[in-house]
Design a protein around this motif. Sequence first.
Motif, PDB file in Angstrom:
ATOM      1  N   THR A  37       0.852  -1.182   0.000  1.00 34.14           N
ATOM      2  CA  THR A  37       0.000   0.000   0.000  1.00 34.14           C
ATOM      3  C   THR A  37       0.895   1.243   0.000  1.00 34.14           C
ATOM      4  O   THR A  37       2.067   1.179   0.387  1.00 34.14           O
ATOM      5  N   ASP A  75       1.567  10.373 -10.968  1.00 35.56           N
ATOM      6  CA  ASP A  75       0.341   9.584 -10.998  1.00 35.56           C
ATOM      7  C   ASP A  75      -0.388   9.941 -12.288  1.00 35.56           C
ATOM      8  O   ASP A  75      -1.078  10.959 -12.358  1.00 35.56           O
ATOM      9  N   ASP A 118      -0.675   1.146  -7.074  1.00 31.68           N
ATOM     10  CA  ASP A 118      -1.856   1.791  -7.625  1.00 31.68           C
ATOM     11  C   ASP A 118      -1.431   2.421  -8.950  1.00 31.68           C
ATOM     12  O   ASP A 118      -0.935   1.730  -9.808  1.00 31.68           O
ATOM     13  N   THR A 119      -1.565   3.714  -9.092  1.00 36.62           N
ATOM     14  CA  THR A 119      -1.150   4.355 -10.340  1.00 36.62           C
ATOM     15  C   THR A 119       0.038   5.294 -10.119  1.00 36.62           C
ATOM     16  O   THR A 119       0.324   6.140 -10.953  1.00 36.62           O
TER      17      THR A 119
END
Length: 155
Positions: A37, A75, A118-119
Motif C-alpha cells: 500500500t 500519478d 496503484d497508479t
Amino acid sequence: MAHPRMRFTAVYEAGDAWLADCSAHPTLVRTAWSAETLAPIPSGKVWLVAETLLLTSMKALNRIREEHRGPVLVDPELDKAWWLVPLDAAEELADVRQVTVHSPGWPLHCPPTGWHLDTRMWMCRPDGSGRLTDPAVLAAAVGPGGYRPRAEATR
C-alpha cells in the motif's frame, strides 16, 4: 524463492531507506510498503512537495539535466507530479503559477522507490543521497523559455 518484487526492491534499498527516514515513523512506512500500500509521508521534515500537472513535469524533466533533478513522483491517472524540493522552496516558487507548493505536514502518498503502487511511480527515484530539485531550476524549467544551464546559454 523470493518474491520478484522483493528482489527488485533490494536494488533500491538506499532510496527506500532515505524516503522512510523522511517520515517521523519509518517503520510504519516500511509496513505499508510490505502490505503493498502507499505510505503517507508528511512533508516538512526533510522536503516540501511541489505539485504540477504531469505534462508540465514531463516537459520540465526534459529540460533539467539528470544531476539537477531530485525525486519526482507521478500519478498518470490523476495527471499529477510531485517534486521533492528543499524546505525553503515555497517562497521561490510562489509566483510560478504552474507549481503549487504544499505546506509542511501535507502527506505525499508514496510507493517504494523500486516499483509502482496503484497508479503512482517514481519518475526520478530517490537514490538515498538526499538530493532535491533546486526551486530556481524547477521554476525556470516550467517557465516559457525553460531552464538553460549557464554553459549552454552562452553557446
